[in-house]
Motif scaffolding. Structure first.
Motif, PDB file in Angstrom:
ATOM      1  N   LEU A   1      -5.257  -2.365  -9.206  1.00 32.09           N
ATOM      2  CA  LEU A   1      -4.853  -0.996  -9.531  1.00 32.09           C
ATOM      3  C   LEU A   1      -4.772  -0.092  -8.304  1.00 32.09           C
ATOM      4  CD1 LEU A   1      -6.912  -0.490 -12.825  1.00 32.09           C
ATOM      5  CD2 LEU A   1      -4.453  -0.930 -12.625  1.00 32.09           C
ATOM      6  N   ASN A   2      -5.223  -0.589  -7.151  1.00 32.10           N
ATOM      7  CA  ASN A   2      -5.034   0.157  -5.914  1.00 32.10           C
ATOM      8  C   ASN A   2      -3.980  -0.479  -5.014  1.00 32.10           C
ATOM      9  OD1 ASN A   2      -8.410   0.710  -6.310  1.00 32.10           O
ATOM     10  ND2 ASN A   2      -7.024   2.439  -6.123  1.00 32.10           N
ATOM     11  N   GLY A   3      -3.227  -1.467  -5.569  1.00 33.84           N
ATOM     12  CA  GLY A   3      -2.062  -1.940  -4.826  1.00 33.84           C
ATOM     13  C   GLY A   3      -2.041  -3.386  -4.391  1.00 33.84           C
ATOM     14  N   PHE A   4      -2.903  -4.262  -4.958  1.00 35.14           N
ATOM     15  CA  PHE A   4      -2.896  -5.669  -4.580  1.00 35.14           C
ATOM     16  C   PHE A   4      -1.476  -6.227  -4.639  1.00 35.14           C
ATOM     17  CE2 PHE A   4      -3.152 -10.194  -5.438  1.00 35.14           C
ATOM     18  CZ  PHE A   4      -4.086 -10.617  -4.507  1.00 35.14           C
ATOM     19  N   PRO A   5      -1.017  -7.047  -3.714  1.00 36.41           N
ATOM     20  CA  PRO A   5      -1.794  -7.577  -2.593  1.00 36.41           C
ATOM     21  C   PRO A   5      -1.677  -6.725  -1.320  1.00 36.41           C
ATOM     22  CG  PRO A   5       0.262  -8.774  -2.753  1.00 36.41           C
ATOM     23  CD  PRO A   5       0.279  -7.765  -3.854  1.00 36.41           C
ATOM     24  N   ALA A   6      -0.765  -5.749  -1.302  1.00 36.56           N
ATOM     25  CA  ALA A   6      -0.593  -4.938  -0.091  1.00 36.56           C
ATOM     26  C   ALA A   6      -0.054  -3.571  -0.470  1.00 36.56           C
ATOM     27  CB  ALA A   6       0.375  -5.615   0.879  1.00 36.56           C
ATOM     28  N   ARG A   7      -0.474  -2.562   0.278  1.00 37.84           N
ATOM     29  CA  ARG A   7       0.061  -1.229   0.056  1.00 37.84           C
ATOM     30  C   ARG A   7       0.312  -0.570   1.397  1.00 37.84           C
ATOM     31  NH1 ARG A   7      -3.951   2.927  -2.788  1.00 37.84           N
ATOM     32  NH2 ARG A   7      -2.010   4.105  -2.866  1.00 37.84           N
ATOM     33  N   LEU A   8       1.202   0.405   1.377  1.00 42.24           N
ATOM     34  CA  LEU A   8       1.451   1.172   2.583  1.00 42.24           C
ATOM     35  C   LEU A   8       0.298   2.157   2.796  1.00 42.24           C
ATOM     36  CD1 LEU A   8       3.849   1.165   4.559  1.00 42.24           C
ATOM     37  CD2 LEU A   8       4.561   3.326   3.516  1.00 42.24           C
ATOM     38  N   VAL A   9      -0.112   2.320   4.040  1.00 40.00           N
ATOM     39  CA  VAL A   9      -1.125   3.309   4.402  1.00 40.00           C
ATOM     40  C   VAL A   9      -0.481   4.259   5.400  1.00 40.00           C
ATOM     41  CG1 VAL A   9      -3.288   3.629   5.687  1.00 40.00           C
ATOM     42  CG2 VAL A   9      -3.123   1.860   3.934  1.00 40.00           C
ATOM     43  N   VAL A  10      -0.383   5.524   5.005  1.00 36.70           N
ATOM     44  CA  VAL A  10       0.257   6.541   5.851  1.00 36.70           C
ATOM     45  C   VAL A  10      -0.802   7.590   6.175  1.00 36.70           C
ATOM     46  CG1 VAL A  10       2.245   8.093   6.075  1.00 36.70           C
ATOM     47  CG2 VAL A  10       2.389   6.094   4.568  1.00 36.70           C
ATOM     48  N   PRO A  11      -1.607   7.339   7.218  1.00 36.20           N
ATOM     49  CA  PRO A  11      -2.783   8.178   7.463  1.00 36.20           C
ATOM     50  C   PRO A  11      -2.419   9.642   7.657  1.00 36.20           C
ATOM     51  CG  PRO A  11      -2.815   6.230   8.871  1.00 36.20           C
ATOM     52  CD  PRO A  11      -1.456   6.290   8.222  1.00 36.20           C
ATOM     53  N   GLY A  12      -3.184  10.513   7.035  1.00 32.64           N
ATOM     54  CA  GLY A  12      -2.968  11.951   7.184  1.00 32.64           C
ATOM     55  C   GLY A  12      -1.972  12.522   6.188  1.00 32.64           C
ATOM     56  N   TRP A  13      -1.217  11.668   5.543  1.00 33.51           N
ATOM     57  CA  TRP A  13      -0.216  12.128   4.580  1.00 33.51           C
ATOM     58  C   TRP A  13      -0.693  11.884   3.151  1.00 33.51           C
ATOM     59  CZ3 TRP A  13       5.690  11.935   5.632  1.00 33.51           C
ATOM     60  CH2 TRP A  13       5.947  12.556   6.863  1.00 33.51           C
ATOM     61  N   TYR A  14      -0.239  12.744   2.248  1.00 36.94           N
ATOM     62  CA  TYR A  14      -0.587  12.593   0.832  1.00 36.94           C
ATOM     63  C   TYR A  14      -0.170  11.211   0.329  1.00 36.94           C
ATOM     64  CZ  TYR A  14      -1.917  17.478   0.601  1.00 36.94           C
ATOM     65  OH  TYR A  14      -2.562  18.674   0.798  1.00 36.94           O
ATOM     66  N   SER A  15      -0.916  10.721  -0.665  1.00 38.16           N
ATOM     67  CA  SER A  15      -0.802   9.317  -1.063  1.00 38.16           C
ATOM     68  C   SER A  15       0.485   8.985  -1.808  1.00 38.16           C
ATOM     69  CB  SER A  15      -2.007   8.896  -1.895  1.00 38.16           C
ATOM     70  OG  SER A  15      -2.135   9.703  -3.035  1.00 38.16           O
ATOM     71  N   THR A  16       1.331   9.967  -2.101  1.00 37.29           N
ATOM     72  CA  THR A  16       2.597   9.634  -2.730  1.00 37.29           C
ATOM     73  C   THR A  16       3.390   8.637  -1.872  1.00 37.29           C
ATOM     74  OG1 THR A  16       4.676  10.502  -3.619  1.00 37.29           O
ATOM     75  CG2 THR A  16       3.717  11.711  -1.776  1.00 37.29           C
ATOM     76  N   TYR A  17       3.131   8.634  -0.566  1.00 31.25           N
ATOM     77  CA  TYR A  17       3.839   7.688   0.316  1.00 31.25           C
ATOM     78  C   TYR A  17       3.169   6.322   0.407  1.00 31.25           C
ATOM     79  CZ  TYR A  17       6.422  11.796   1.694  1.00 31.25           C
ATOM     80  OH  TYR A  17       7.219  12.910   1.661  1.00 31.25           O
ATOM     81  N   TRP A  18       1.942   6.217  -0.091  1.00 33.25           N
ATOM     82  CA  TRP A  18       1.160   4.994   0.093  1.00 33.25           C
ATOM     83  C   TRP A  18       1.530   3.975  -0.997  1.00 33.25           C
ATOM     84  CZ3 TRP A  18      -4.306   5.305   2.437  1.00 33.25           C
ATOM     85  CH2 TRP A  18      -4.421   6.404   3.303  1.00 33.25           C
ATOM     86  N   VAL A  19       2.767   3.523  -1.003  1.00 37.60           N
ATOM     87  CA  VAL A  19       3.298   2.706  -2.101  1.00 37.60           C
ATOM     88  C   VAL A  19       2.438   1.458  -2.327  1.00 37.60           C
ATOM     89  CG1 VAL A  19       5.285   1.355  -2.860  1.00 37.60           C
ATOM     90  CG2 VAL A  19       5.612   3.594  -1.778  1.00 37.60           C
ATOM     91  N   LYS A  20       2.070   1.249  -3.604  1.00 33.52           N
ATOM     92  CA  LYS A  20       1.165   0.163  -3.983  1.00 33.52           C
ATOM     93  C   LYS A  20       1.932  -1.089  -4.384  1.00 33.52           C
ATOM     94  CE  LYS A  20      -0.695   2.666  -7.258  1.00 33.52           C
ATOM     95  NZ  LYS A  20       0.081   3.866  -6.945  1.00 33.52           N
ATOM     96  N   ASN A  21       1.218  -2.216  -4.435  1.00 28.56           N
ATOM     97  CA  ASN A  21       1.799  -3.493  -4.875  1.00 28.56           C
ATOM     98  C   ASN A  21       3.157  -3.688  -4.198  1.00 28.56           C
ATOM     99  OD1 ASN A  21       0.704  -1.920  -7.710  1.00 28.56           O
ATOM    100  ND2 ASN A  21      -0.329  -3.799  -7.144  1.00 28.56           N
ATOM    101  N   LEU A  22       3.139  -3.445  -2.899  1.00 29.32           N
ATOM    102  CA  LEU A  22       4.376  -3.369  -2.103  1.00 29.32           C
ATOM    103  C   LEU A  22       5.153  -4.691  -2.159  1.00 29.32           C
ATOM    104  CD1 LEU A  22       5.775  -1.371  -0.152  1.00 29.32           C
ATOM    105  CD2 LEU A  22       4.483  -2.430   1.708  1.00 29.32           C
ATOM    106  N   SER A  23       6.466  -4.600  -2.347  1.00 26.38           N
ATOM    107  CA  SER A  23       7.265  -5.826  -2.408  1.00 26.38           C
ATOM    108  C   SER A  23       8.559  -5.739  -1.622  1.00 26.38           C
ATOM    109  CB  SER A  23       7.580  -6.168  -3.877  1.00 26.38           C
ATOM    110  OG  SER A  23       8.248  -5.086  -4.485  1.00 26.38           O
ATOM    111  N   GLU A  24       9.045  -4.531  -1.325  1.00 28.58           N
ATOM    112  CA  GLU A  24      10.345  -4.396  -0.674  1.00 28.58           C
ATOM    113  C   GLU A  24      10.350  -3.246   0.306  1.00 28.58           C
ATOM    114  OE1 GLU A  24      12.925  -4.771  -4.494  1.00 28.58           O
ATOM    115  OE2 GLU A  24      14.139  -3.847  -2.914  1.00 28.58           O
TER     116      GLU A  24
END
Lengths: 104, 402
Positions: free
Chosen positions: B223-246
């Motif tokens: 639920l926090n994005g397994f297996p990978a998510r974007l981490v955009v430090p300092g920016w609001y989490s709308t950019y931290w796309v979870k369960n990243l695939s593309e």
């Protein structure tokens, strides 16, 4: 209950730093317990408004008058393509403004 | 009304998500003293401890305030915010691939092993905070997720640097934006898929942006994005796309729904407008505002008179680091410094604590404010915008002394 046994193995492997992982991870979401208040128009609202999300999207909102709820229903139709006809939309707005209206 | 999906159809499409399994019946409600949280059940979702339920489909779960007395938020207490349903509930790492394509010379299909071994792992401790954290406290109130203050968390993330992955794919001349898509995909065809973008120029100059596959030394919870998510430090989490695939590089500005009109703030220096009014122009939300919270004692609790109590919480900002955290017990007329915890980097929560010995009985309010590395602080009056973003007003707890 959260993950399969396979995953527990994966987790163990992963605690060795950056070991390449392999396996299946799966979870099961708890059931949706959300409910709308009883009242005329509740069934139509329930049918139309939980096609894309649970009704707690509605029940958590600030109480508001007809203008607020007409705005919400219009947004769901125009922006997200909710397939709701004019008559159903009218019943829903009426229901929401009554049961989730200002002062409730 | 043909084409209407019944709830059953759509849940069936979501596979295991449709199986009704109540892991723990909602028992306690989250915080009777807090009007925003009142009546909201505490629930247990997979890999999660008891969190405050905001919505169940898609899941949105809030972290209780008690976890913000420490710098690192445990994975099982980390908040959850999805936009569309269904969300991924099963990932086979043998099949999962991160596809990097679009306006590049060498499209990639990276397995988890590729991601972990072809790029040197980088680590950063960074706060992930929803743009709409504390929206429930806006006045006049605004529609949207009625969060209390727990749509945030801080973790140590390990992953590959986005910049290196894009270099491996080879950006072609004329590349403009980089878009990020995850495994969540709306069942209803007219609902826009959740896709976010960052500007190419910016991410190539920003080595801290990670494709993270570890969170606090463990794989990410689903639920926090397994297996990978974007981490955009300092920016609001709308950019931290979870369960990243593309990841797709574009040669045109990317302006789909979740970039425009969603997740935008007024194009004014404060990101705010006169309460109740609409902005003339908007820009995409980006860097986080300076904030601080008091986690302990919790608002509404009782502390002894004439004896010293410990106040504790965290502060953070958009990436310049916290310089000072101060408290006031006289409504903001005078402030005194608190003791800061270890510095885990300029993107991290910074713990603070102070001793406080109230001399008189009765109700008292304690306030907290932080100052960051470029002199940004917190105001006494809330700033307002119609989407309920960027909240950073001075926070307070109301205590009963005696």
């Amino acid at each position: 209950m959260a993950r399969t046994l396979v995953f527990r193995l994966v987790a163990l492997l992963a605690s060795a730093p950056l070991a390449a992982e392999a396996g299946v991870v799966s979870i099961t979401l708890p059931s949706d317990q959300g409910a709308l208040k009883a009242g005329t128009g509740m069934e139509v609202t329930q049918r139309a408004c939980q096609m894309c999300h649970s009704v707690d999207y509605i029940t958590m909102q600030p109480r508001g008058g007809e203008a607020q709820w007409r705005g919400v229903v219009n947004k769901m139709i125009k922006v997200f393509g909710a397939p709701i006809g004019d008559e159903d939309a009218r019943v829903i707005v009426e229901y929401l403004s009554r049961e989730y209206g200002a002062g409730r | 009304m043909s084409g209407r999906l019944s709830r059953r159809d759509f849940l069936a499409g979501a596979g295991t998500a449709g199986v009704a399994l109540l892991l723990s019946p909602p028992r306690a409600s989250a915080g009777a003293a807090d009007p925003v949280l009142a009546g909201r059940p505490l629930v247990r979702y997979p890999e999660k401890t008891e969190l405050i339920l905001l919505t169940s489909r898609p899941p949105q779960l809030e972290t209780p305030m008690k976890y913000f007395d420490r710098a690192i938020t445990p994975n099982e207490a980390f908040f959850v915010r999805y936009h569309v349903f269904p969300i991924p509930t099963r990932v086979d790492l043998d099949e999962w691939r991160l596809r990097v394509g679009g306006h590049v010379d060498r499209p990639l299909e990276l397995s988890m092993a590729d991601l972990q071994t072809k790029f040197s792992p980088a680590s950063i401790t960074a706060v992930c905070q929803c743009a709409g954290n504390s929206r429930g406290r806006f006045s006049p109130r605004v529609l949207g997720g009625q969060w209390g203050d727990g749509a945030m968390g801080n973790a140590e993330w390990v992953g590959a640097r986005l910049r290196e992955v894009l270099q491996a794919a080879g950006l072609r001349p004329g590349a403009v934006d980089v878009t990020f898509n995850g495994l969540d995909a709306p069942a209803f065809p007219t609902v826009p898929d959740f896709v976010k973008s960052l500007a190419v120029g910016q991410v190539m100059d920003w080595p801290e942006v990670l494709i993270a596959y570890q969170m606090n030394g463990r794989p990410l919870p689903m639920l926090n994005g397994f297996p990978a998510r974007l981490v955009v430090p300092g920016w609001y989490s709308t950019y931290w796309v979870k369960n990243l695939s593309e990841i797709t590089v574009t040669d045109q500005p990317f302006e789909k729904f979740w970039m425009k009109p969603a997740y935008r703030i007024p194009d004014t220096p404060c990101g705010c407008v006169e309460p109740g009014t609409a902005p003339a122009r908007t820009v995409p939300i980006s860097r986080m505002r300076t904030r601080s919270v008091i986690a302990s004692p919790e608002s509404g609790s009782r502390v002894p008179v004439g004896a010293s109590s410990t106040l504790a919480g965290v502060a953070f900002d958009g990436g310049y680091g916290i310089q000072t955290v101060e408290i006031s017990d006289d409504g903001g007329q005078t402030w005194r410094a608190t003791t800061l915890g270890p510095d885990l980097g300029r993107y991290s929560f910074r713990e603070w604590s102070a001793r406080w010995a109230p001399a008189r009985r009765g109700p008292q309010t304690v306030m907290v404010r932080a100052l960051n590395g470029i002199g940004e602080s917190q105001g006494m009056t809330p700033l307002w915008n119609p989407s309920g973003y960027l909240r950073n007003v001075v926070e307070r707890v109301d205590l009963e002394v005696g």
